[in-house]
Design a protein around this motif. Structure first.
Motif, PDB file in Angstrom:
ATOM      1  N   THR A   1      36.449  37.478  45.693  1.00  0.00           N
ATOM      2  CA  THR A   1      37.885  37.247  45.849  1.00  0.00           C
ATOM      3  C   THR A   1      38.464  36.629  44.581  1.00  0.00           C
ATOM      4  N   LEU A   2      37.769  35.633  44.035  1.00  0.00           N
ATOM      5  CA  LEU A   2      38.235  34.986  42.804  1.00  0.00           C
ATOM      6  C   LEU A   2      38.271  35.965  41.642  1.00  0.00           C
ATOM      7  N   ASN A   3      37.285  36.835  41.539  1.00  0.00           N
ATOM      8  CA  ASN A   3      37.273  37.848  40.471  1.00  0.00           C
ATOM      9  C   ASN A   3      38.398  38.860  40.658  1.00  0.00           C
ATOM     10  N   ALA A   4      38.681  39.222  41.901  1.00  0.00           N
ATOM     11  CA  ALA A   4      39.762  40.175  42.154  1.00  0.00           C
ATOM     12  C   ALA A   4      41.097  39.600  41.691  1.00  0.00           C
ATOM     13  N   ILE A   5      41.283  38.310  41.882  1.00  0.00           N
ATOM     14  CA  ILE A   5      42.506  37.654  41.415  1.00  0.00           C
ATOM     15  C   ILE A   5      42.499  37.578  39.890  1.00  0.00           C
ATOM     16  N   ALA A   6      41.408  37.097  39.318  1.00  0.00           N
ATOM     17  CA  ALA A   6      41.327  36.871  37.868  1.00  0.00           C
ATOM     18  C   ALA A   6      41.451  38.164  37.056  1.00  0.00           C
ATOM     19  N   TYR A   7      40.865  39.242  37.529  1.00  0.00           N
ATOM     20  CA  TYR A   7      40.816  40.472  36.734  1.00  0.00           C
ATOM     21  C   TYR A   7      41.825  41.528  37.188  1.00  0.00           C
ATOM     22  N   HIS A   8      42.806  41.131  38.015  1.00  0.00           N
ATOM     23  CA  HIS A   8      43.769  42.130  38.498  1.00  0.00           C
ATOM     24  C   HIS A   8      44.657  42.659  37.374  1.00  0.00           C
ATOM     25  N   CYS A   9      44.739  41.943  36.292  1.00  0.00           N
ATOM     26  CA  CYS A   9      45.630  42.315  35.184  1.00  0.00           C
ATOM     27  C   CYS A   9      44.862  43.033  34.063  1.00  0.00           C
ATOM     28  N   THR A  10      43.694  42.542  33.740  1.00  0.00           N
ATOM     29  CA  THR A  10      42.928  43.082  32.613  1.00  0.00           C
ATOM     30  C   THR A  10      41.898  44.113  33.020  1.00  0.00           C
ATOM     31  N   GLY A  11      41.413  44.024  34.253  1.00  0.00           N
ATOM     32  CA  GLY A  11      40.290  44.847  34.647  1.00  0.00           C
ATOM     33  C   GLY A  11      39.036  44.393  33.911  1.00  0.00           C
ATOM     34  N   ARG A  12      37.932  45.017  34.200  1.00  0.00           N
ATOM     35  CA  ARG A  12      36.662  44.729  33.512  1.00  0.00           C
ATOM     36  C   ARG A  12      35.643  45.777  33.923  1.00  0.00           C
ATOM     37  N   LYS A  13      34.538  45.814  33.220  1.00  0.00           N
ATOM     38  CA  LYS A  13      33.466  46.739  33.560  1.00  0.00           C
ATOM     39  C   LYS A  13      32.849  46.334  34.890  1.00  0.00           C
ATOM     40  N   GLN A  14      32.397  47.320  35.610  1.00  0.00           N
ATOM     41  CA  GLN A  14      31.668  47.146  36.867  1.00  0.00           C
ATOM     42  C   GLN A  14      32.417  46.290  37.883  1.00  0.00           C
ATOM     43  N   MET A  15      33.680  46.608  38.084  1.00  0.00           N
ATOM     44  CA  MET A  15      34.487  45.907  39.078  1.00  0.00           C
ATOM     45  C   MET A  15      33.991  46.239  40.484  1.00  0.00           C
ATOM     46  N   SER A  16      34.087  45.252  41.356  1.00  0.00           N
ATOM     47  CA  SER A  16      33.730  45.459  42.762  1.00  0.00           C
ATOM     48  C   SER A  16      34.834  46.273  43.442  1.00  0.00           C
ATOM     49  N   PRO A  17      34.564  46.789  44.624  1.00  0.00           N
ATOM     50  CA  PRO A  17      35.626  47.495  45.350  1.00  0.00           C
ATOM     51  C   PRO A  17      36.878  46.631  45.559  1.00  0.00           C
ATOM     52  N   LEU A  18      36.718  45.346  45.872  1.00  0.00           N
ATOM     53  CA  LEU A  18      37.878  44.478  46.041  1.00  0.00           C
ATOM     54  C   LEU A  18      38.639  44.313  44.731  1.00  0.00           C
ATOM     55  N   GLU A  19      37.926  44.126  43.636  1.00  0.00           N
ATOM     56  CA  GLU A  19      38.582  44.000  42.329  1.00  0.00           C
ATOM     57  C   GLU A  19      39.387  45.260  42.009  1.00  0.00           C
ATOM     58  N   MET A  20      38.780  46.428  42.224  1.00  0.00           N
ATOM     59  CA  MET A  20      39.491  47.688  41.959  1.00  0.00           C
ATOM     60  C   MET A  20      40.701  47.835  42.860  1.00  0.00           C
ATOM     61  N   LEU A  21      40.560  47.439  44.106  1.00  0.00           N
ATOM     62  CA  LEU A  21      41.638  47.557  45.073  1.00  0.00           C
ATOM     63  C   LEU A  21      42.863  46.745  44.658  1.00  0.00           C
ATOM     64  N   VAL A  22      42.670  45.503  44.257  1.00  0.00           N
ATOM     65  CA  VAL A  22      43.794  44.658  43.852  1.00  0.00           C
ATOM     66  C   VAL A  22      44.372  45.146  42.527  1.00  0.00           C
ATOM     67  N   PHE A  23      43.510  45.519  41.591  1.00  0.00           N
ATOM     68  CA  PHE A  23      43.944  46.036  40.290  1.00  0.00           C
ATOM     69  C   PHE A  23      44.842  47.264  40.472  1.00  0.00           C
ATOM     70  N   ILE A  24      44.369  48.219  41.246  1.00  0.00           N
ATOM     71  CA  ILE A  24      45.121  49.460  41.460  1.00  0.00           C
ATOM     72  C   ILE A  24      46.402  49.200  42.244  1.00  0.00           C
ATOM     73  N   SER A  25      46.311  48.387  43.275  1.00  0.00           N
ATOM     74  CA  SER A  25      47.484  48.101  44.112  1.00  0.00           C
ATOM     75  C   SER A  25      48.594  47.440  43.310  1.00  0.00           C
ATOM     76  N   ASP A  26      48.223  46.528  42.428  1.00  0.00           N
ATOM     77  CA  ASP A  26      49.214  45.876  41.581  1.00  0.00           C
ATOM     78  C   ASP A  26      49.876  46.895  40.650  1.00  0.00           C
ATOM     79  N   TYR A  27      49.103  47.832  40.188  1.00  0.00           N
ATOM     80  CA  TYR A  27      49.603  48.823  39.238  1.00  0.00           C
ATOM     81  C   TYR A  27      50.504  49.868  39.898  1.00  0.00           C
ATOM     82  N   ILE A  28      50.208  50.237  41.143  1.00  0.00           N
ATOM     83  CA  ILE A  28      50.926  51.364  41.751  1.00  0.00           C
ATOM     84  C   ILE A  28      51.840  50.975  42.906  1.00  0.00           C
ATOM     85  N   GLU A  29      52.018  49.677  43.159  1.00  0.00           N
ATOM     86  CA  GLU A  29      52.907  49.329  44.285  1.00  0.00           C
ATOM     87  C   GLU A  29      54.251  50.025  44.091  1.00  0.00           C
TER      88      GLU A  29
END
Length: 138
Positions: free
Chosen positions: A103-131
């Motif tokens: 959860t903490l990584n999903a919050i921290a990396y929602h803007c920059t992304g990173r290699k080997q993101m978890s499903p939750l990280e990808m979900l928040v990253f993508i959702s922020d980008y395409i809302e």
């Protein structure tokens, strides 16, 4: 906990309804996309709600808060416009006692992304980008 976070956000962004609306749209998008990702719903809600929780802070306030959890070396590599993600992750730990690293990584990396993101990280990253009303300005 979710109700407490929502109350915090409502109070924090009482003078910035656009930011609060963006956060709610990210949560909505993340829940829709979770049909594919199958992440526990509570984690999706918490991470999406808190992803921009410190967006109202100035640079120094974001840096000071993020520094409580992340190294200077890491923060030196983060673009100024994305520093809020790391301070929001620190806020999640300090104010809401969130210890789940995913959860903490999903919050921290929602803007920059990173290699080997978890499903939750990808979900928040993508959702922020395409809302649905994303404009990349506010």
């Amino acid at each position: 906990m979710i109700e407490t976070i929502e109350e915090y956000l409502t109070d924090t962004f009482k003078n910035n309804r656009n930011r609060l609306a963006h956060i709610q749209r990210v949560k909505k998008m993340a829940l829709e996309l979770n049909d594919v990702y199958k992440v526990p719903e509570a984690k999706v809600i918490v991470a999406s709600l808190l992803h921009d929780a410190t967006k109202n802070l100035n640079y120094q306030e974001n840096l000071d808060l993020a520094s409580k959890m992340y190294s200077k070396e890491l923060l030196d590599e983060i673009p100024e416009s994305c520093l809020h993600a790391f301070s929001a992750s620190a806020l999640a730990t300090r104010s809401f006692h969130i210890e789940d690293q995913d959860t903490l990584n999903a919050i921290a990396y929602h803007c920059t992304g990173r290699k080997q993101m978890s499903p939750l990280e990808m979900l928040v990253f993508i959702s922020d980008y395409i809302e649905e009303e994303r404009d990349f300005v506010s």
